[in-house]
Design a protein around this motif. Sequence first.
Motif, PDB file in Angstrom:
ATOM      1  N   LEU A 233      23.580 -30.777  93.431  1.00 30.91           N
ATOM      2  CA  LEU A 233      23.709 -32.187  93.058  1.00 30.91           C
ATOM      3  C   LEU A 233      24.395 -32.330  91.706  1.00 30.91           C
ATOM      4  CD1 LEU A 233      23.098 -35.171  93.657  1.00 30.91           C
ATOM      5  CD2 LEU A 233      20.937 -34.872  92.424  1.00 30.91           C
ATOM      6  N   ILE A 234      24.021 -31.509  90.739  1.00 28.09           N
ATOM      7  CA  ILE A 234      24.650 -31.563  89.426  1.00 28.09           C
ATOM      8  C   ILE A 234      26.142 -31.253  89.537  1.00 28.09           C
ATOM      9  CG2 ILE A 234      24.759 -30.467  87.157  1.00 28.09           C
ATOM     10  CD1 ILE A 234      22.438 -32.429  87.443  1.00 28.09           C
ATOM     11  N   LYS A 235      26.518 -30.313  90.392  1.00 31.01           N
ATOM     12  CA  LYS A 235      27.931 -29.997  90.609  1.00 31.01           C
ATOM     13  C   LYS A 235      28.689 -31.219  91.134  1.00 31.01           C
ATOM     14  CE  LYS A 235      27.390 -25.031  91.450  1.00 31.01           C
ATOM     15  NZ  LYS A 235      27.414 -23.950  92.462  1.00 31.01           N
ATOM     16  N   GLU A 236      28.062 -31.961  92.048  1.00 31.16           N
ATOM     17  CA  GLU A 236      28.682 -33.174  92.581  1.00 31.16           C
ATOM     18  C   GLU A 236      28.822 -34.233  91.495  1.00 31.16           C
ATOM     19  OE1 GLU A 236      29.953 -33.754  95.777  1.00 31.16           O
ATOM     20  OE2 GLU A 236      29.687 -31.573  95.874  1.00 31.16           O
ATOM     21  N   ALA A 237      27.805 -34.336  90.636  1.00 31.47           N
ATOM     22  CA  ALA A 237      27.864 -35.311  89.545  1.00 31.47           C
ATOM     23  C   ALA A 237      29.017 -34.992  88.587  1.00 31.47           C
ATOM     24  CB  ALA A 237      26.545 -35.324  88.787  1.00 31.47           C
ATOM     25  N   ILE A 238      29.168 -33.726  88.264  1.00 29.44           N
ATOM     26  CA  ILE A 238      30.253 -33.307  87.379  1.00 29.44           C
ATOM     27  C   ILE A 238      31.607 -33.592  88.027  1.00 29.44           C
ATOM     28  CG2 ILE A 238      31.350 -31.293  86.311  1.00 29.44           C
ATOM     29  CD1 ILE A 238      28.478 -30.146  85.976  1.00 29.44           C
ATOM     30  N   LYS A 239      31.702 -33.319  89.322  1.00 25.64           N
ATOM     31  CA  LYS A 239      32.940 -33.575  90.056  1.00 25.64           C
ATOM     32  C   LYS A 239      33.300 -35.064  90.019  1.00 25.64           C
ATOM     33  CE  LYS A 239      33.132 -31.463  93.988  1.00 25.64           C
ATOM     34  NZ  LYS A 239      32.926 -31.155  95.428  1.00 25.64           N
ATOM     35  N   ALA A 240      32.279 -35.915  90.061  1.00 29.38           N
ATOM     36  CA  ALA A 240      32.504 -37.362  90.059  1.00 29.38           C
ATOM     37  C   ALA A 240      32.773 -37.917  88.668  1.00 29.38           C
ATOM     38  CB  ALA A 240      31.291 -38.063  90.658  1.00 29.38           C
ATOM     39  N   GLY A 241      32.596 -37.100  87.637  1.00 25.46           N
ATOM     40  CA  GLY A 241      32.726 -37.594  86.274  1.00 25.46           C
ATOM     41  C   GLY A 241      31.497 -38.358  85.815  1.00 25.46           C
ATOM     42  N   ALA A 242      30.402 -38.235  86.580  1.00 28.70           N
ATOM     43  CA  ALA A 242      29.143 -38.878  86.210  1.00 28.70           C
ATOM     44  C   ALA A 242      28.458 -38.079  85.095  1.00 28.70           C
ATOM     45  CB  ALA A 242      28.239 -38.990  87.438  1.00 28.70           C
ATOM     46  N   LYS A 243      27.299 -38.546  84.653  1.00 25.27           N
ATOM     47  CA  LYS A 243      26.623 -37.935  83.505  1.00 25.27           C
ATOM     48  C   LYS A 243      25.439 -37.088  83.990  1.00 25.27           C
ATOM     49  CE  LYS A 243      27.870 -42.057  80.886  1.00 25.27           C
ATOM     50  NZ  LYS A 243      27.366 -43.298  80.257  1.00 25.27           N
ATOM     51  N   PRO A 244      25.561 -35.755  83.933  1.00 24.16           N
ATOM     52  CA  PRO A 244      24.487 -34.899  84.443  1.00 24.16           C
ATOM     53  C   PRO A 244      23.358 -34.720  83.437  1.00 24.16           C
ATOM     54  CG  PRO A 244      26.297 -33.539  83.666  1.00 24.16           C
ATOM     55  CD  PRO A 244      26.740 -34.967  83.502  1.00 24.16           C
ATOM     56  N   VAL A 245      22.124 -34.644  83.952  1.00 22.96           N
ATOM     57  CA  VAL A 245      20.944 -34.296  83.152  1.00 22.96           C
ATOM     58  C   VAL A 245      20.271 -33.126  83.868  1.00 22.96           C
ATOM     59  CG1 VAL A 245      18.758 -35.063  82.175  1.00 22.96           C
ATOM     60  CG2 VAL A 245      20.662 -36.692  82.391  1.00 22.96           C
ATOM     61  N   TYR A 246      20.150 -32.007  83.173  1.00 26.77           N
ATOM     62  CA  TYR A 246      19.693 -30.768  83.798  1.00 26.77           C
ATOM     63  C   TYR A 246      18.167 -30.661  83.826  1.00 26.77           C
ATOM     64  CZ  TYR A 246      24.577 -29.395  83.298  1.00 26.77           C
ATOM     65  OH  TYR A 246      25.945 -29.340  83.388  1.00 26.77           O
ATOM     66  N   GLY A 247      17.659 -30.066  84.906  1.00 23.44           N
ATOM     67  CA  GLY A 247      16.216 -29.917  85.075  1.00 23.44           C
ATOM     68  C   GLY A 247      15.547 -29.105  83.992  1.00 23.44           C
ATOM     69  N   ILE A 248      16.294 -28.189  83.371  1.00 22.33           N
ATOM     70  CA  ILE A 248      15.722 -27.379  82.298  1.00 22.33           C
ATOM     71  C   ILE A 248      15.234 -28.251  81.146  1.00 22.33           C
ATOM     72  CG2 ILE A 248      17.926 -27.015  81.096  1.00 22.33           C
ATOM     73  CD1 ILE A 248      17.003 -24.162  80.507  1.00 22.33           C
ATOM     74  N   LYS A 249      15.855 -29.423  80.986  1.00 20.74           N
ATOM     75  CA  LYS A 249      15.447 -30.336  79.916  1.00 20.74           C
ATOM     76  C   LYS A 249      14.052 -30.909  80.177  1.00 20.74           C
ATOM     77  CE  LYS A 249      19.120 -30.591  77.140  1.00 20.74           C
ATOM     78  NZ  LYS A 249      19.082 -30.428  75.669  1.00 20.74           N
ATOM     79  N   MET A 250      13.738 -31.188  81.440  1.00 16.79           N
ATOM     80  CA  MET A 250      12.404 -31.672  81.782  1.00 16.79           C
ATOM     81  C   MET A 250      11.369 -30.591  81.492  1.00 16.79           C
ATOM     82  SD  MET A 250      10.965 -32.992  85.469  1.00 16.79           S
ATOM     83  CE  MET A 250       9.209 -32.960  85.846  1.00 16.79           C
ATOM     84  N   LEU A 251      11.666 -29.347  81.889  1.00 21.16           N
ATOM     85  CA  LEU A 251      10.768 -28.232  81.611  1.00 21.16           C
ATOM     86  C   LEU A 251      10.547 -28.086  80.107  1.00 21.16           C
ATOM     87  CD1 LEU A 251       9.192 -25.744  82.698  1.00 21.16           C
ATOM     88  CD2 LEU A 251      11.321 -24.446  82.469  1.00 21.16           C
ATOM     89  N   LEU A 252      11.618 -28.222  79.354  1.00 22.22           N
ATOM     90  CA  LEU A 252      11.557 -28.109  77.903  1.00 22.22           C
ATOM     91  C   LEU A 252      10.656 -29.176  77.295  1.00 22.22           C
ATOM     92  CD1 LEU A 252      12.667 -27.104  75.121  1.00 22.22           C
ATOM     93  CD2 LEU A 252      14.544 -28.734  75.452  1.00 22.22           C
ATOM     94  N   TYR A 253      10.884 -30.421  77.656  1.00 22.07           N
ATOM     95  CA  TYR A 253      10.162 -31.513  77.006  1.00 22.07           C
ATOM     96  C   TYR A 253       8.722 -31.641  77.478  1.00 22.07           C
ATOM     97  CZ  TYR A 253      14.426 -33.053  74.696  1.00 22.07           C
ATOM     98  OH  TYR A 253      15.535 -33.108  73.890  1.00 22.07           O
ATOM     99  N   GLN A 254       8.451 -31.296  78.753  1.00 28.99           N
ATOM    100  CA  GLN A 254       7.040 -31.318  79.161  1.00 28.99           C
ATOM    101  C   GLN A 254       6.280 -30.218  78.434  1.00 28.99           C
ATOM    102  OE1 GLN A 254       5.060 -29.090  81.067  1.00 28.99           O
ATOM    103  NE2 GLN A 254       6.683 -27.567  81.358  1.00 28.99           N
ATOM    104  N   GLY A 255       6.959 -29.079  78.216  1.00 27.29           N
ATOM    105  CA  GLY A 255       6.327 -27.994  77.472  1.00 27.29           C
ATOM    106  C   GLY A 255       6.074 -28.363  76.023  1.00 27.29           C
ATOM    107  N   ALA A 256       7.028 -29.064  75.417  1.00 22.08           N
ATOM    108  CA  ALA A 256       6.875 -29.494  74.030  1.00 22.08           C
ATOM    109  C   ALA A 256       5.708 -30.462  73.873  1.00 22.08           C
ATOM    110  CB  ALA A 256       8.169 -30.144  73.548  1.00 22.08           C
ATOM    111  N   GLU A 257       5.532 -31.336  74.872  1.00 21.08           N
ATOM    112  CA  GLU A 257       4.412 -32.284  74.833  1.00 21.08           C
ATOM    113  C   GLU A 257       3.080 -31.553  74.968  1.00 21.08           C
ATOM    114  OE1 GLU A 257       3.056 -36.247  74.346  1.00 21.08           O
ATOM    115  OE2 GLU A 257       5.044 -35.366  74.125  1.00 21.08           O
ATOM    116  N   SER A 258       3.018 -30.552  75.851  1.00 18.65           N
ATOM    117  CA  SER A 258       1.799 -29.743  75.983  1.00 18.65           C
ATOM    118  C   SER A 258       1.492 -29.015  74.675  1.00 18.65           C
ATOM    119  CB  SER A 258       1.965 -28.719  77.116  1.00 18.65           C
ATOM    120  OG  SER A 258       2.100 -29.353  78.364  1.00 18.65           O
TER     121      SER A 258
END
Length: 283
Positions: A233-258
């Motif tokens: 899905l992220i590859k398709e977003a990049i192909k479309a010129g859309a703005k990707p947000v990677y899942g690793i960021k969710m893992l990062l921020y949920q961990g920071a909150e914990s």
Amino acid sequence: MKIKGSTNIVGLIGHPVEHSFSPPMHNAAFDKLNMDYAYVAFDVDSNNLKSAIDGAKSLNIKGFNVTIPHKIGIMQFLDEIDEVASLIGAVNTIDFKNLKGYNTDGIGAVRAIEEVTNIKNKNVVVAGAGGASRAISFYLARYGADTITLLNRNVDRAMNLAEDILDSGLITEIKSDSISEINSYLSDADILVDTTPRGMHPHTDDEPIARAENMQEDLVVFDAVYNPNETVLIKEAIKAGAKPVYGIKMLLYQGAESFKIWTGRKAPIDVMEKALGETLNLE
């Protein structure tokens, strides 16, 4: 890392846990701040949840993250549940100071998305209606999304989740439909959130929920899957010129909150992100 007699233990319980990226992320943070903590993963069978909690209390363990399949089952063994975690109906973080359960998955997702765009007053399409969708959708509503459209193969499940979110009073407009109808909603969407496992390792060649030709450049596309980092899905977003947000960021921020819940200290985000990148072999 030096383990001493005074070292505070936090960790992860789930089944299985051997492939978790959380230990290197948290231990890097503890090292950076010179904190006498260590993060360990514990494989716990569902039948042993109560004894795991009782044992952790006896051993003076400071906190747990909770992953599949225990996020719901663990709640019955806690003394207190955070208000938002109670609305979501699942816990992914336990603080043993008061045996209280929290859910940081949703805050992890919204913090990741808000690096790219504000959620307030946005039209959001969410694919999936499982546990991840539930956690993220409640937080999207809490952060002021204008409308949320829940799409799922099982439409009844999406409808039930929509009703639960409406009942919370956090949002006044929410829709549900079949995921097969996703293209009819994307033209009016500001944010697309994929909580399905499509494209998750080892199924990296799965069909994405949406293709580039149906995305506009202003669309923000978030995929909760973080292995691989660049999903189909992220590859398709990049192909479309859309703005990707990677899942690793969710893992990062949920961990920071914990991390903050357990220690009372602000997590070193840059250090944790670097550790995740090294674990995932990102350049």
